[in-house]
Enzyme design. Structure first.
Site, PDB file in Angstrom:
ATOM      1  N   TYR A 143    -125.534 -27.974 -85.116  1.00 22.95           N
ATOM      2  CA  TYR A 143    -126.711 -27.971 -84.234  1.00 22.95           C
ATOM      3  C   TYR A 143    -126.412 -27.252 -82.968  1.00 22.95           C
ATOM      4  O   TYR A 143    -125.526 -27.379 -82.356  1.00 22.95           O
ATOM      5  CB  TYR A 143    -126.948 -29.427 -84.193  1.00 22.95           C
ATOM      6  CG  TYR A 143    -128.613 -29.249 -82.971  1.00 22.95           C
ATOM      7  CD1 TYR A 143    -129.505 -29.275 -83.817  1.00 22.95           C
ATOM      8  CD2 TYR A 143    -128.494 -30.175 -82.090  1.00 22.95           C
ATOM      9  CE1 TYR A 143    -130.772 -29.234 -83.053  1.00 22.95           C
ATOM     10  CE2 TYR A 143    -129.786 -30.252 -81.314  1.00 22.95           C
ATOM     11  CZ  TYR A 143    -130.828 -29.757 -82.026  1.00 22.95           C
ATOM     12  OH  TYR A 143    -132.014 -29.883 -81.401  1.00 22.95           O
ATOM     13  N   ASP A 238    -120.217 -23.349 -78.425  1.00 24.66           N
ATOM     14  CA  ASP A 238    -121.110 -24.372 -78.158  1.00 24.66           C
ATOM     15  C   ASP A 238    -120.315 -25.518 -77.700  1.00 24.66           C
ATOM     16  O   ASP A 238    -119.970 -26.225 -78.648  1.00 24.66           O
ATOM     17  CB  ASP A 238    -122.362 -24.394 -79.150  1.00 24.66           C
ATOM     18  CG  ASP A 238    -123.439 -25.346 -78.697  1.00 24.66           C
ATOM     19  OD1 ASP A 238    -123.187 -25.833 -77.605  1.00 24.66           O
ATOM     20  OD2 ASP A 238    -124.345 -25.525 -79.436  1.00 24.66           O
ATOM     21  N   LYS A 270    -125.494 -31.774 -71.741  1.00 24.58           N
ATOM     22  CA  LYS A 270    -125.039 -33.267 -71.770  1.00 24.58           C
ATOM     23  C   LYS A 270    -124.289 -33.808 -70.735  1.00 24.58           C
ATOM     24  O   LYS A 270    -124.884 -33.897 -69.473  1.00 24.58           O
ATOM     25  CB  LYS A 270    -124.386 -33.617 -73.052  1.00 24.58           C
ATOM     26  CG  LYS A 270    -125.399 -33.208 -74.220  1.00 24.58           C
ATOM     27  CD  LYS A 270    -125.125 -33.675 -75.767  1.00 24.58           C
ATOM     28  CE  LYS A 270    -126.214 -33.524 -76.624  1.00 24.58           C
ATOM     29  NZ  LYS A 270    -126.320 -32.702 -77.620  1.00 24.58           N
TER      30      LYS A 270
HETATM   31  C1  LIG Z   1    -127.258 -31.560 -77.892  1.00 25.87           C
HETATM   32  C2  LIG Z   1    -126.848 -30.070 -78.383  1.00 25.87           C
HETATM   33  C3  LIG Z   1    -127.644 -29.024 -78.156  1.00 25.87           C
HETATM   34  C4  LIG Z   1    -128.889 -28.945 -77.507  1.00 25.87           C
HETATM   35  O1  LIG Z   1    -128.974 -29.266 -76.311  1.00 25.87           O
HETATM   36  P1  LIG Z   1    -130.382 -30.267 -75.790  1.00 25.87           P
HETATM   37  O2  LIG Z   1    -130.195 -30.372 -74.275  1.00 25.87           O
HETATM   38  O3  LIG Z   1    -130.625 -31.188 -76.567  1.00 25.87           O
HETATM   39  O4  LIG Z   1    -131.401 -28.944 -75.850  1.00 25.87           O
HETATM   40  C5  LIG Z   1    -126.977 -27.780 -78.464  1.00 25.87           C
HETATM   41  N1  LIG Z   1    -125.808 -27.696 -79.093  1.00 25.87           N
HETATM   42  C6  LIG Z   1    -125.051 -28.800 -79.245  1.00 25.87           C
HETATM   43  C7  LIG Z   1    -123.649 -28.566 -79.666  1.00 25.87           C
HETATM   44  C8  LIG Z   1    -125.606 -30.180 -79.084  1.00 25.87           C
HETATM   45  O5  LIG Z   1    -125.005 -31.013 -79.243  1.00 25.87           O
END
Ligand SMILES: *Cc1c(COP(=O)(O)O)cnc(C)c1O
Length: 435
Positions: A143, A238, A270
């Site tokens: 994701y 990411d 996060k």
């Molecule tokens: C949570 C997440 C996102 C998206 O971040 P948001 O702040 O919810 O838009 C992107 N990449 C990874 C790996 C994530 O865990």
């Protein structure tokens, strides 16, 4: 009817699905979500006055526990001087400097955004802009937020895995994302051999954690970087979820930093915002300086780098020193052990996937290495596990496709609650499998 049930019924009349983000509505475990009144340290209290030990941590950010006095004070001080200026401010600079310092040579520049989605979207635009190429390679089950390019698992291989593209994502954009099964370097190499000149970047999670935690094969990210570089493409790591969580320097700290290589771009989110809307794209100056205003690749944000969010992030990173990571690792080790033993005790087949302090427990009787194997977990049994644990005071992610997030606030009393709740969950899962 509980107060949560009442509020949820009302929420359904005001908000689609009653929520601001789908997973909160319990779509995969059923039932109605509990509305949260407040949270302190390792505990969440719902609007009916029930208290839970929190193993979601707002999906990662609350690594030092909720409402930590240092974070609260920093935010209060910041907001007393206004919540947003739309102009540069010192706390924003200090957070950027802290990220550069921590990432020890891997990061020279940081551009703040308000969400991980925006950060990855920016990384993709930057990669496409600097390479002049259209394609992004991602892995099925990873994701990267909800931007069009990443809600795509394009191609027939994906269709046969039953992953629908979201309606509303234009075909023209979908066709510029290629999705491959996680861990398959052979398929990555094959793709680059045929379409390498069109590929702008490989985007991968530092450690996949959004299909549950998947342990990357040895050297996987380094090999991705090598393949990408051999073809003039970039590696975007990411680390929105893993950054400043799985180690002081994230997933890179467990691999690249140790072995002497770096991805081209990082995305953080996060933890970096300490529970406020804050994320970042980061990397070498040579790449990041191609963003506007120095470069021609456009990116912007009205609230980006706002003082309240930056203050929360800076205070949170300040709390996370090497002792804090050692404590977090030890807590995660204990919690994972509790779950493992409880499921063993009732004979429920499971797989514990763990990378430092990040782990998932799949109710599965085969190794879980990618989205396909993750999908074969016993979801019905997990739902029963989840609800029994919730009723016993444990706040878990309402899906078997999520990581368990620990915070440094968890203490021995919490571990006892966790032990009892997990035992209840395990019994419920065993029952589900016998029914
Ligand atoms: C949570 C997440 C996102 C998206 O971040 P948001 O702040 O919810 O838009 C992107 N990449 C990874 C790996 C994530 O865990």
């Amino acid at each position: 009817m509980s107060r949560s049930d009442e509020l949820f019924a009302r929420a359904l009349e005001a908000m689609p699905g009653g929520v601001s983000s789908p997973v909160r509505a319990y779509p995969s475990v059923g039932g109605t979500p509990r509305f949260v009144r407040e949270a302190h340290g390792s505990h969440i209290t719902d609007v009916d006055g029930r208290r839970y030990v929190d193993l979601v941590c707002s999906w990662g950010p609350m690594i030092a526990g909720h409402a930590h006095p240092a974070v609260v004070e920093a935010v209060q001080q910041a907001v007393a001087g206004s919540t947003s200026f739309g102009a540069p401010c010192e706390v924003e600079l200090r957070l950027a400097e802290a990220v550069v310092a921590r990432m020890a040579g891997a990061v020279e520049r940081v551009r703040f955004t308000c969400s991980g989605t925006e950060a990855v979207m920016t990384a993709a635009r930057l990669a496409r802009g600097v390479t002049g190429r259209p394609l992004i390679v991602k892995f099925i089950g990873c994701y990267h937020g909800h931007a069009d390019s990443f809600l795509v698992a394009a191609g027939s291989g994906v269709a046969s895995l039953g992953l629908p593209d979201s309606p509303g994502v234009p075909q023209a954009i979908a066709s510029d994302t290629v999705a491959l099964p996680y861990g398959r370097l052979d398929l990555v190499a094959e793709l680059f051999a045929t379409r390498g000149e069109q590929i702008a970047a490989i985007v991968t999670e530092g450690v996949p954690a959004n299909m549950g935690v998947i342990v990357p094969p040895p050297d996987f990210n380094r090999r991705l970087a090598e393949i990408a570089h051999a073809h003039g493409a970039l590696l975007v790591q990411d680390e929105v979820l893993t950054g400043f969580r799985v180690s002081a320097t994230g997933a890179w700290g467990l691999t690249g930093q140790r072995d002497g290589w770096t991805p081209d771009l990082f995305t953080f989110g996060k933890v970096i915002g300490g529970g406020m809307p804050l994320a970042a794209v980061a990397g070498r100056a040579e790449l990041l300086d191609q963003l506007a205003p120095l470069g021609s690749i456009y990116q912007a944000g009205t609230l980006s780098g706002n003082p309240a969010a930056c203050a929360a992030g800076l205070a949170t990173l300040g709390l996370m020193d090497s002792d804090a990571y050692a404590r977090l690792d030890s807590i995660a080790e204990q919690v994972a052990g509790i779950v493992d033993r409880a499921l063993d005790a009732v004979g429920v087949a499971h797989r514990l996937n763990k990378v430092s302090n990040l782990f998932s427990v799949f109710l599965a009787d085969e190794p879980v290495v990618d989205f396909a194997s993750a999908s074969r977990q016993d979801r019905a049994a997990f739902s029963r596990f989840f609800h029994a644990a919730l009723d016993a005071g444990l706040w878990l992610a309402p899906s078997g496709f999520e990581a368990w997030f620990c915070s440094t606030a968890i203490d021995d009393d919490d571990l006892e609650v966790i032990e009892k709740a997990v035992a209840a969950g395990a019994r419920a899962a065993a029952q589900a499998q016998q029914d």
